[in-house]
Scaffold this active site. Structure first.
Site, PDB file in Angstrom:
ATOM      1  N   HIS A  25      22.963  43.716  51.761  1.00  0.00           N
ATOM      2  CA  HIS A  25      23.747  43.602  52.987  1.00  0.00           C
ATOM      3  C   HIS A  25      22.954  42.997  54.137  1.00  0.00           C
ATOM      4  O   HIS A  25      21.731  42.863  54.085  1.00  0.00           O
ATOM      5  CB  HIS A  25      24.332  44.958  53.409  1.00  0.00           C
ATOM      6  N   ARG A  29      24.286  44.598  64.945  1.00  0.00           N
ATOM      7  CA  ARG A  29      24.729  45.571  65.948  1.00  0.00           C
ATOM      8  C   ARG A  29      25.972  45.031  66.647  1.00  0.00           C
ATOM      9  O   ARG A  29      26.080  43.826  66.890  1.00  0.00           O
ATOM     10  CB  ARG A  29      23.625  45.826  66.978  1.00  0.00           C
ATOM     11  N   GLU A  89      27.110  45.086  57.197  1.00  0.00           N
ATOM     12  CA  GLU A  89      26.952  46.384  57.846  1.00  0.00           C
ATOM     13  C   GLU A  89      26.982  46.187  59.361  1.00  0.00           C
ATOM     14  O   GLU A  89      26.193  45.409  59.908  1.00  0.00           O
ATOM     15  CB  GLU A  89      25.626  47.032  57.448  1.00  0.00           C
ATOM     16  N   ASN A  93      25.908  51.755  68.321  1.00  0.00           N
ATOM     17  CA  ASN A  93      25.268  52.815  69.101  1.00  0.00           C
ATOM     18  C   ASN A  93      26.279  53.324  70.117  1.00  0.00           C
ATOM     19  O   ASN A  93      26.768  52.559  70.952  1.00  0.00           O
ATOM     20  CB  ASN A  93      24.011  52.282  69.798  1.00  0.00           C
ATOM     21  N   ARG A 113      15.999  33.309  70.582  1.00  0.00           N
ATOM     22  CA  ARG A 113      16.474  32.758  69.319  1.00  0.00           C
ATOM     23  C   ARG A 113      15.688  33.333  68.145  1.00  0.00           C
ATOM     24  O   ARG A 113      14.499  33.577  68.231  1.00  0.00           O
ATOM     25  CB  ARG A 113      16.369  31.237  69.299  1.00  0.00           C
ATOM     26  N   HIS A 117      22.984  32.906  61.926  1.00  0.00           N
ATOM     27  CA  HIS A 117      24.392  33.126  61.633  1.00  0.00           C
ATOM     28  C   HIS A 117      24.562  33.816  60.291  1.00  0.00           C
ATOM     29  O   HIS A 117      23.630  33.912  59.494  1.00  0.00           O
ATOM     30  CB  HIS A 117      25.147  31.796  61.610  1.00  0.00           C
ATOM     31  N   ARG A 147      28.640  15.513  64.005  1.00  0.00           N
ATOM     32  CA  ARG A 147      28.528  14.609  62.859  1.00  0.00           C
ATOM     33  C   ARG A 147      28.958  15.261  61.556  1.00  0.00           C
ATOM     34  O   ARG A 147      29.496  14.600  60.675  1.00  0.00           O
ATOM     35  CB  ARG A 147      27.081  14.114  62.733  1.00  0.00           C
ATOM     36  N   GLN A 148      28.672  16.549  61.400  1.00  0.00           N
ATOM     37  CA  GLN A 148      28.999  17.223  60.149  1.00  0.00           C
ATOM     38  C   GLN A 148      30.455  17.684  60.169  1.00  0.00           C
ATOM     39  O   GLN A 148      30.809  18.617  60.883  1.00  0.00           O
ATOM     40  CB  GLN A 148      28.064  18.414  59.935  1.00  0.00           C
ATOM     41  N   HIS A 185      25.893  33.547  52.797  1.00  0.00           N
ATOM     42  CA  HIS A 185      24.485  33.676  53.183  1.00  0.00           C
ATOM     43  C   HIS A 185      24.293  34.159  54.606  1.00  0.00           C
ATOM     44  O   HIS A 185      25.229  34.193  55.406  1.00  0.00           O
ATOM     45  CB  HIS A 185      23.740  32.356  52.958  1.00  0.00           C
ATOM     46  N   GLU A 242      19.216  32.118  53.925  1.00  0.00           N
ATOM     47  CA  GLU A 242      18.855  30.767  54.375  1.00  0.00           C
ATOM     48  C   GLU A 242      17.739  30.868  55.407  1.00  0.00           C
ATOM     49  O   GLU A 242      17.870  31.561  56.417  1.00  0.00           O
ATOM     50  CB  GLU A 242      20.066  30.058  54.997  1.00  0.00           C
ATOM     51  N   HIS A 269      18.874  43.565  60.294  1.00  0.00           N
ATOM     52  CA  HIS A 269      18.062  43.369  59.095  1.00  0.00           C
ATOM     53  C   HIS A 269      18.905  42.837  57.949  1.00  0.00           C
ATOM     54  O   HIS A 269      20.130  42.850  58.016  1.00  0.00           O
ATOM     55  CB  HIS A 269      17.410  44.691  58.667  1.00  0.00           C
TER      56      HIS A 269
END
Length: 326
Positions: A25, A29, A89, A93, A113, A117, A147-148, A185, A242, A269
């Site tokens: 997983h 948060r 997951e 809090n 950063r 994603h 472009r993509q 991913h 990734e 995590h």
């Protein structure tokens, strides 16, 4: 965090030869769990498999996945969310939903950063994006932007990016038919790809599934996992990690990414699971010693039968056994 001079040349036998290992997983948060759970279930078709409330520590965990028929029960008769791949997951809090000033760190804004994603793979990306746009789901990038033209990025209620890709690709043998949406991913940025690849392959036993180099934009993508099930492709399976390397970061001694667990928090995590997590952790600890940072070691924290270790960039990795009851 490990120093820039720390490498991981020793292969962990337990990780390399354990067929039960999987990337189980990814933890994020969230500010308001009711809003976020509804978002993933309503717009993407995920299912809430389990919710766990921790009164003393004042937090809750929500486990979601796309519909599946291969999930077993744990000893309490509940879905064993730790025995399959593709689990999301959500950690809440208590009280954050009432704080108007509270904001989740998405991992994509400077200077924080790090995490990039999560990615959902679908059969018909054009249809999926059209449906999401018709329901006013916000986008960071639509198919028509940039472009993509074969990827898009939707935004969840906390501003996390959700990459959308297709697994129905020309010239690809598998899958032969639609297999439903997949939590394909999770992406994190890494400073030194050689060091990170050695860590994930030798310490955790992952395999390098695919590499994608983008010379014009000066970055490289590395996709790792514990293999691709028969009849699937790297785009249609679940449990892939990734690693994104922006060229040159490895040469800057002062450069580091935000790990998501320092303030401001957001990403938590990834978690790997196997039949005997204790044996795996013991071998890693024995062979690597103080080159691996644990927080905590296996069964030494408040919650038993789990461990957390850190990768070269300080990202947390949970290790748990299949069938864990929390």
């Amino acid at each position: 965090m490990s120093s820039d001079n720390t490498y991981y040349p020793i292969k962990i036998e337990k990780a390399s030869h354990d067929p039960t290992l999987l990337l189980n997983h990814t933890c994020l948060r969230v500010k308001d769990p009711a809003r976020t759970v509804e978002f993933y279930t309503k717009y993407f078709g995920m299912k809430l498999l389990s919710r766990k409330d921790f009164q003393e520590a004042e937090f809750s965990l929500y486990f979601l996945s796309f519909p599946r028929d291969n999930i077993s029960k744990n000893r309490d008769g509940e879905p064993d969310v730790f025995s399959v791949e593709g689990i999301l997951e959500l950690t809440h809090n208590w009280g954050t939903e009432k704080d108007s000033d509270f904001k989740i760190n998405s991992g994509n804004e400077e200077p924080y950063r790090g995490f990039g994603h999560i990615c959902f793979s679908v059969s018909d990306i054009n249809k999926t994006c059209e449906e999401l746009e018709s329901q006013d789901v916000k986008f960071k990038k639509r198919l028509s932007d940039g472009r993509q033209k074969d990827i898009a990025f939707a935004l969840d209620p906390d501003g996390y990016w959700i990459e959308l890709i297709t697994y129905s690709r020309e010239g690809q043998e598998y899958p032969k038919r639609p297999v439903g949406n997949k939590f394909n991913h999770t992406m994190v940025r890494v400073k030194n790809p050689n060091r990170s690849l050695e860590f994930y392959q030798n310490v955790l036993g992952m395999k390098l599934l695919r590499t994608s180099e983008h010379e014009n934009a000066k970055f490289t993508l590395y996709f790792l996992g514990y293999g691709v099930p028969k009849g699937n492709s790297v785009f249609s399976c679940e449990g892939v990690l990734e690693l994104t390397h922006n060229w040159g970061t490895e040469d800057d001694p002062n450069f580091e990414y935000h790990n998501g667990n320092s303030e401001p928090q957001g990403y938590g995590h990834i978690c790997i699971s196997c039949d005997d997590a204790g044996a795996l952790c013991k071998e890693i600890e024995t062979k690597y010693g103080d080159k691996i940072q644990w927080s905590p070691k296996f069964s030494q924290g408040k919650m038993k039968n789990i461990a957390f270790l850190k990768d070269p960039d300080g990202y947390s990795i949970e290790v748990v056994p299949h069938g864990l009851v929390v």
